[in-house]
Every structure is written in structure tokens, then in C-alpha cells.
Design an enzyme around this catalytic site. Sequence first.
Site: not given
Length: 446
Positions: A2, A28, A103, A243, A346
Site C-alpha cells: 500500500c 499497490g 499501510n 524491493y 534479481d
Amino acid sequence: MCGIVGVFNKEEAANYVYLGLHALQHRGQEAAGIISTDGESFYVHKGRGLVNEIFNKKGIISSLKGRLAIGHNRYSTFGDESLANVQPLYAHFDLGNIAIAHNGNLVNALGIKRHLVSEGAIFNSNSDTEVIIHLIARSKKTSFFERLVEALSIIKGAFSLIIMREDEVYAVRDPWGFRPLSIGKLDDAVVFASETCAFDLIGAEFIRDVEPGEVVIANRDGVHSYKPFKNRSEHKCVFEYIYFARPDSFLWDRHVYSIRKKMGEVLAAESPVDADIVIPTPDSGVPAALGFAKASGLQFDFGLIRNHYVGRTFIEPSQSIRNFGVRLKLNTAKDVLDGKRVVVVDDSIVRGTTSRRIVKMIRSAGAKEVHLRIASPPVMSPCFYGIDTPTKKELIASSHTIEEIRKYSTAESVAYLSLEGLKSIVGENGYCFACFNGDYPIEFEK
Ligand code: AMP
């Protein structure tokens, strides 16, 4: 996860909130909403989908009148996908109207809700955030501030909140400080947002972060800060750096981009590879792959090309769509990969779906070898504080060794950044590393 935004004292406040939500879209993508007020009424618009899909019809934003507005981008971690759960939530109670954008995830919401329901309370949503409204409305304290503090002392877990009343906007971070929330300034207006990239878009100046356990109030008397809660040890979510946050955000005194690049550098030092090129999984792996290439002296290239018109795969709720999503999103640049020994970087492996598909794609584009390098430690434990990793079973690293993950991914080698390596970058203390080491600062209550 969020994303939340709030604006106090700006003409067409809803427009700024809309732009802020647009900048925070990565946090989000399931649904979004804005609530504004002109000091008398509350104006509401919510919908499912991306921010620009929800607010694209002429007249929607201009119908959200007033100089105060708050907004929310939803990524569901709690509650189902129905519109009733789309935030900001709002209600009318004896002190007037209240709207709230949250959040994070509360760890004791179910118990509180059971208790309130047994006393006759009626819930509109099954979002954990609604308990906060109930607790405020039912408090016997007289002032709103006291009621808010009482309610927030009862709940436990991760909460960065923006709350709006007719004439003021509140920004709160839980005492552990799990989730981000920053304060900005735009002329005479006060702006709150999950990340500073939202300030950049609307031309606001970043002032500072809301501190863990701080309640900031913006009203016609100015901006006031209170620290009404018991002190807790700080546990900022390290996954924000790995991330979630946008790389152009300035988070907790550091540039996210630099941290990610450093993660790639440390990873290269810990687990070097004899290879021809380094490629990122776009977009999340780009800064770490650049760091990896720089530290290892290997050529950086783009071997995977992303279609930018699909959302983040992971956020889609079901596994079947998620599987499909990787192919929807990425394709190979065959001339880059053909005949090469490729390192693909990654940011993380969660369920293992993405890496397996990517390795296969790279190999079928002609790569001679594929080496997976992951710029975070193995994700072993679910998050109870707002990240969508609901069960341990789904996390590949919780039940597989690195060699088993390598076999599953079909790569020649797999290596993760060590937890020590991660801590050498962000610091030993002040972060929640529970997803990597299972060390939960607050237990989840069923
Ligand atoms: P998976 O395919 O389940 O291993 O997911 C890993 C991919 O999803 C990585 O490429 C990450 O960039 C991304 N990712 C990692 N954690 C999350 C998360 N909590 N929500 C959404 N995407 C994530």
C-alpha cells in the site's frame, strides 16, 4: 504493501493526492481511493485497478472538493478484494467525519474485532484498518487526539497512517517504525506520503520522515509533533530497500538506488562468477545488477526486455495468473544472450516462479550458462507486517536448500546475498529482518 498520501491546505488537494498515488502505484495496484473535504462534507471516489483507470473520467477529481485530501493505493494483505475494503475508509461518529488510509498489517486486529463484535459492533469491511475507526469512535476520552492515542495504543503491528478530519490531517507511524512515511512541504501546504518519489512528482520539498511512534498533526495552527506511545526498538522493514520502495526514493536517510547497487556489489564480492555478461531482471534487479557488474568487472547488458504495460506479476492474487504473468512481462533479447555465459541478477526469490521461468527463457535464447544471483538473503518466513507472503509453505527457501533451488531453477549456479552482507550495507540494528531470520519483533495473534 500500500501507498498513502495526504495533503493539508492546498487548493485542489485531491489533484495532488491523485498525482502522489500515481507516483506510488508500485506499492499497490489492486485498487485505490481518494477522500477530500472542504471542511463540511467528505467527498469520496474509489475503484479497482490502477490509479489512472479509476480517476480517468472527466469530473471525478474536480468532484473531490476541498483543500484537504488523503488517498490510498491498495495491495491486499488482509481482507478480501471487495470494494468495501478499498481505502481510505471513512465513517461518521460523534466528533464528526473521519477518513483513514493505512499501510501495514495489524497483528491483533482479529482479537479486537471479535471482542467489538461480541459487544454489538457492526463492521462494513473485513479490513484490519476498520478496527481503528471503531476504537476511536468507542473511546470514552473527550478529545479526538486522546481517543486516537488510546486506539493506537490498543492495536499492535505495522501501521503508517494518514487520517483526515474536517479541518486537520494526521500522520502516524507505529512505534516499531515498520513502514515508511515522510513529511513534505508545498508552498503553504503540508504533504504526507509513503515515499519521497511522490513529493518529487508534485514539486513538494521533502522535510523529514515521520518518526517511529510519532503523531504529526497538520491544522490551521501549524504542524505539531507528539510522541505519545511507549518506546519500542526500531524495526524498519528492510524489504523496502530490497524491493518495495522506488529506487528514486530517499528512504530513512538513504537513497534506495545506492543501497540496491551496493547490494549487487557485495553480492559480487561474496559469490563471484566466471561469466561474459551481467543482466538484470527488469526493473527490480537493475541497480543490483549494475553494482554486480561494476564490482566484478563484467559487462552489463539488457538481455531481458520488459513490457511496461503490465503490472507487477506478484501482486496478482492467484498462482495461475502469476505464472502467466512472467511471460506477459518479459521477453529475451536473443542477440545479447546467444552463446554467452550469463549472470542474471534479481532482487529476491519468493516463491521461485519468476527465477525458474527466467532461467529457462535465457537458456532458450541461446545462453551457454545461466547463473542466478539474488541481491537479498533467502526469504524463509512469512511477513506479518504488510508484505504479501502469507504462508511459509509458499516460500521456496523455507523448505528447500540452495542446491534444491538451483535444481528447480535449472541454473548452473545460484547464490544469495548473505544476511551479514545485507547488514553490512544497511546496518546491524534498526531493521526488521524477520523474513530472512524468523526473528519477529511482534508475534501474530490469531
Ligand atoms: P517469485 O516468482 O515468487 O520468486 O517472486 C520473485 C519476484 O517477485 C522477484 O523478481 C521480485 O522482484 C518480486 N517480489 C519479491 N517480493 C515481492 C513481494 N512481496 N511482492 C511483490 N513482488 C515481489
